[in-house]
Design a protein around this motif. Structure first.
Motif, PDB file in Angstrom:
ATOM      1  N   HIS A 116       0.816  -1.214   0.000  1.00 19.81           N
ATOM      2  CA  HIS A 116       0.000   0.000   0.000  1.00 19.81           C
ATOM      3  C   HIS A 116       0.850   1.265   0.000  1.00 19.81           C
ATOM      4  CE1 HIS A 116      -3.742  -2.162   0.346  1.00 19.81           C
ATOM      5  NE2 HIS A 116      -3.281  -2.829   1.383  1.00 19.81           N
ATOM      6  N   ARG A 123       1.539   2.270  -3.486  1.00 24.27           N
ATOM      7  CA  ARG A 123       0.392   2.961  -4.090  1.00 24.27           C
ATOM      8  C   ARG A 123       0.308   4.399  -3.608  1.00 24.27           C
ATOM      9  NH1 ARG A 123      -5.126   3.579  -2.735  1.00 24.27           N
ATOM     10  NH2 ARG A 123      -4.945   2.204  -0.917  1.00 24.27           N
ATOM     11  N   ASP A 176       2.887   6.419  -5.435  1.00 23.53           N
ATOM     12  CA  ASP A 176       2.527   6.572  -6.849  1.00 23.53           C
ATOM     13  C   ASP A 176       1.413   7.596  -7.032  1.00 23.53           C
ATOM     14  OD1 ASP A 176       4.410   4.724  -7.567  1.00 23.53           O
ATOM     15  OD2 ASP A 176       2.997   3.053  -7.757  1.00 23.53           O
ATOM     16  N   GLU A 177       0.430   7.565  -6.130  1.00 23.44           N
ATOM     17  CA  GLU A 177      -0.730   8.447  -6.279  1.00 23.44           C
ATOM     18  C   GLU A 177      -0.482   9.847  -5.743  1.00 23.44           C
ATOM     19  OE1 GLU A 177      -4.166   6.617  -4.608  1.00 23.44           O
ATOM     20  OE2 GLU A 177      -4.050   4.853  -5.909  1.00 23.44           O
TER      21      GLU A 177
END
Length: 202
Positions: free
Chosen positions: A125, A128, A131-132
């Protein structure tokens, strides 16, 4: 327990650890595992996933407090130790986590299955989240998931009206149930013969 929770301070390091989360090969030893262990392990993975996402959300999005979530991991780790002392069959929880165990040993962290799974979830997580970037915190559900006990029925109804594709009743209920694990440690030392988790949990 305090030392084991230092893993959260290292989550950016864990993001770079290629642990292969969902890609890990199933361990054939699960085929011989006691059904109650298999069921409890499935729940453990769900619990750890909720905790990891919530810790990252609290840190990245500055919502709520990560400490109650970390307390859950500490309590579950203690419960795991109790059950393994009672029956070594519970060690099946840790199958397939050799890479995480090696990292934990090098980092002088706890090496029980709950902490190892937490490391894996933080890595997955955390990737992620990086990345976001800012988009990670724009999810409308964060304030409900991170602080489930302050959510009212009216707030849930309004959220579901505005975001019908992101209904949150189940997420809020699961988050509250997981947080409850860290409120009272009486369940930690209960006999493990019938269930790893408190009666009626999830």
């Amino acid at each position: 327990m305090t030392k084991s929770l230092q893993i959260v301070a290292l989550w950016t390091i864990l993001v770079g650890l290629s642990v292969g989360g969902a890609a890990a090969q199933p361990d054939p030893r699960w085929l011989q595992a006691d059904p109650k262990v298999v069921d409890a392990a499935r729940t453990l993975r769900n619990v750890v996933d909720i905790v990891a996402v919530s810790v990252l959300g609290a840190d990245q999005c500055k919502l709520g407090d990560r400490q109650p979530w970390l307390r859950v991991i500490g309590f579950v780790e203690s419960r795991y130790a109790v059950c393994v002392r009672e029956d070594r069959g519970w060690e099946t929880f840790a199958q397939g986590l050799d890479q995480e165990r090696e990292f934990a040993i090098k980092s002088r962290l706890a090496t029980g299955a709950p902490m190892l799974l937490f490391m894996r979830a933080i890595s997955a997580h955390g990737s992620r989240a990086l990345d976001e970037g800012e988009a990670f915190c724009k999810d409308s559900r964060w304030k409900f998931i991170l602080m489930p006990e302050s959510v009212t029925a009216d707030q849930i109804e309004e959220h579901n009206r505005v975001y019908p594709d992101k209904r949150i009743e189940r997420a809020v209920g699961n988050a509250a149930a997981v947080l409850s694990l860290g409120k009272n440690g009486d369940w930690i030392d209960a006999p493990c013969g019938k269930n790893f988790w408190p009666p009626g949990f999830l």
